[in-house]
Design a protein around this motif. Sequence first.
Motif, short mmCIF file in Angstrom:
data_model
loop_
_atom_site.label_atom_id
_atom_site.label_comp_id
_atom_site.label_asym_id
_atom_site.label_seq_id
_atom_site.Cartn_x
_atom_site.Cartn_y
_atom_site.Cartn_z
N UNK A 1 0.84 -1.21 0.00
CA UNK A 1 0.00 0.00 0.00
C UNK A 1 0.86 1.25 0.00
N UNK A 2 1.92 1.26 0.80
CA UNK A 2 2.81 2.41 0.91
C UNK A 2 3.41 2.80 -0.44
N UNK A 3 3.66 1.81 -1.28
CA UNK A 3 4.27 2.06 -2.59
C UNK A 3 3.25 2.38 -3.68
N UNK A 4 1.98 2.24 -3.36
CA UNK A 4 0.94 2.50 -4.36
C UNK A 4 0.90 3.98 -4.73
N UNK A 5 0.41 4.27 -5.92
CA UNK A 5 0.30 5.66 -6.35
C UNK A 5 -0.60 6.46 -5.43
N UNK A 6 -1.65 5.81 -4.91
CA UNK A 6 -2.58 6.48 -4.00
C UNK A 6 -1.87 6.96 -2.73
N UNK A 7 -1.14 6.06 -2.08
CA UNK A 7 -0.46 6.42 -0.84
C UNK A 7 0.68 7.37 -1.10
N UNK A 8 1.38 7.17 -2.21
CA UNK A 8 2.50 8.05 -2.53
C UNK A 8 2.03 9.48 -2.80
N UNK A 9 0.92 9.62 -3.46
CA UNK A 9 0.37 10.95 -3.72
C UNK A 9 -0.03 11.64 -2.42
N UNK A 10 -0.72 10.90 -1.56
CA UNK A 10 -1.16 11.47 -0.28
C UNK A 10 0.03 11.85 0.59
N UNK A 11 1.06 11.01 0.59
CA UNK A 11 2.24 11.30 1.40
C UNK A 11 3.00 12.50 0.87
N UNK A 12 3.07 12.63 -0.45
CA UNK A 12 3.71 13.81 -1.03
C UNK A 12 2.97 15.08 -0.65
N UNK A 13 1.66 15.01 -0.68
CA UNK A 13 0.83 16.19 -0.40
C UNK A 13 0.84 16.56 1.08
N UNK A 14 0.71 15.58 1.96
CA UNK A 14 0.54 15.86 3.39
C UNK A 14 1.85 15.85 4.16
N UNK A 15 2.79 15.01 3.74
CA UNK A 15 4.05 14.86 4.48
C UNK A 15 5.19 15.61 3.80
N UNK A 16 5.12 15.73 2.47
CA UNK A 16 6.19 16.37 1.73
C UNK A 16 7.21 15.40 1.19
N UNK A 17 6.86 14.11 1.14
CA UNK A 17 7.77 13.08 0.65
C UNK A 17 7.91 13.13 -0.87
N UNK A 18 9.11 12.90 -1.36
CA UNK A 18 9.32 12.73 -2.79
C UNK A 18 8.94 11.30 -3.16
N UNK A 19 8.03 11.11 -4.10
CA UNK A 19 7.52 9.77 -4.40
C UNK A 19 8.43 8.94 -5.29
N UNK A 20 8.44 7.63 -5.06
CA UNK A 20 9.19 6.70 -5.91
C UNK A 20 8.29 6.05 -6.95
N UNK A 21 6.99 6.19 -6.81
CA UNK A 21 6.06 5.64 -7.80
C UNK A 21 5.84 6.69 -8.89
#
Length: 368
Positions: A297-317
Amino acid sequence: MVRSARHTVRAGAGLTAATLLLAACSGGETEPADGTGETGEAATEAGGTIVVSTFPFGVEEFQEAVFDPFTAETGIEVEVETGSNADRLSQLTLAGGDPGVDVVLISDYYAALGQEEGIFQEVTAEDVPAIDDIAEFATEDAYMGPAYSYQLNGTLYRTDELDAETAADWEIYGDDEYAGRVALPDISVTAGQLMVSGVADAYGDGPYDVETAFETLAGWAPNVLQFYTSSTEVTNLLTQGEIVAADALSGFATNLVAAGEPIAWTPPAEGRYMATNRAMVPEGAPNVEGAHAFIDYLLSAEAQTASAELVGDLPVNPEATVPTTIEDVVGDIAADPIAAGYATLDPTELVPTRAEWVDRFAREVSSS
């Protein structure tokens, strides 16, 4: 790495933990791995609760971006434990194969240290189908678990004092015009090793030519106001106008740029290196199936998008949506850091030499 009273924060899936800022990845809309509405086969088979060990910052945001949606989708509850990389790795070592933790979110160097000690088990695409969907650099064979986010090294600078071209040149740190008005990271922090390798690559024979790097940095040291050890130190120096530039991670700039401060970040003209954060499963994890479901789930586009938006993480997906707050700092580098000239460092070069290099940096560079 686990269950320290000083460093532990526990939360059910609906409970928020402490405040923080993580460097993870996020993602956008993508069909679940099995096409049935679940994150993957592991999600349908796993159940109960998993314990996730993570960084002591950004927990509340990560809870909203990843933990809560994961529980809503899979029914698997999440307990959260937090602590520094070093403390959590030490606790895992002392656990002796009975960690009480299912997933460890940890920086790449410490993931490599744990592998050397036999603490982690292999996570494959058979276990976690989403591994096939993420960037190649996030699935390096050197690590037993995938990267879920990354951090870019470069220069933070005041736009009312410098232009991007000047800030991107390593020579700014040795330029007497800026003596006492620049800062560099200590080698003990993530940006520190990336800086050392960047200087080694730009002035020497490659990222592990520390002889050249230390000699060059020692020459710059008299101009350096501070060798910092935290993001707060360097951002305060910048916002207060005490310095005009500092080697730093791109994530340090996100809030400053969004707030309208006269600050920007730029990659170095040469010697571009990045660090990753890894999702690892320890040996003896109580709920391995649940751990695999979470990482999927963490690597999914859904979670990666939310993490980028809310946490500021650079996504690997690559299918993740990168928010404007990140694009305003790094531009199109987030779409493909490798194409932009960034590279990761080989842990087999860093782990055996780490103690020696830290000691030498203190003697030859920061005390100069």
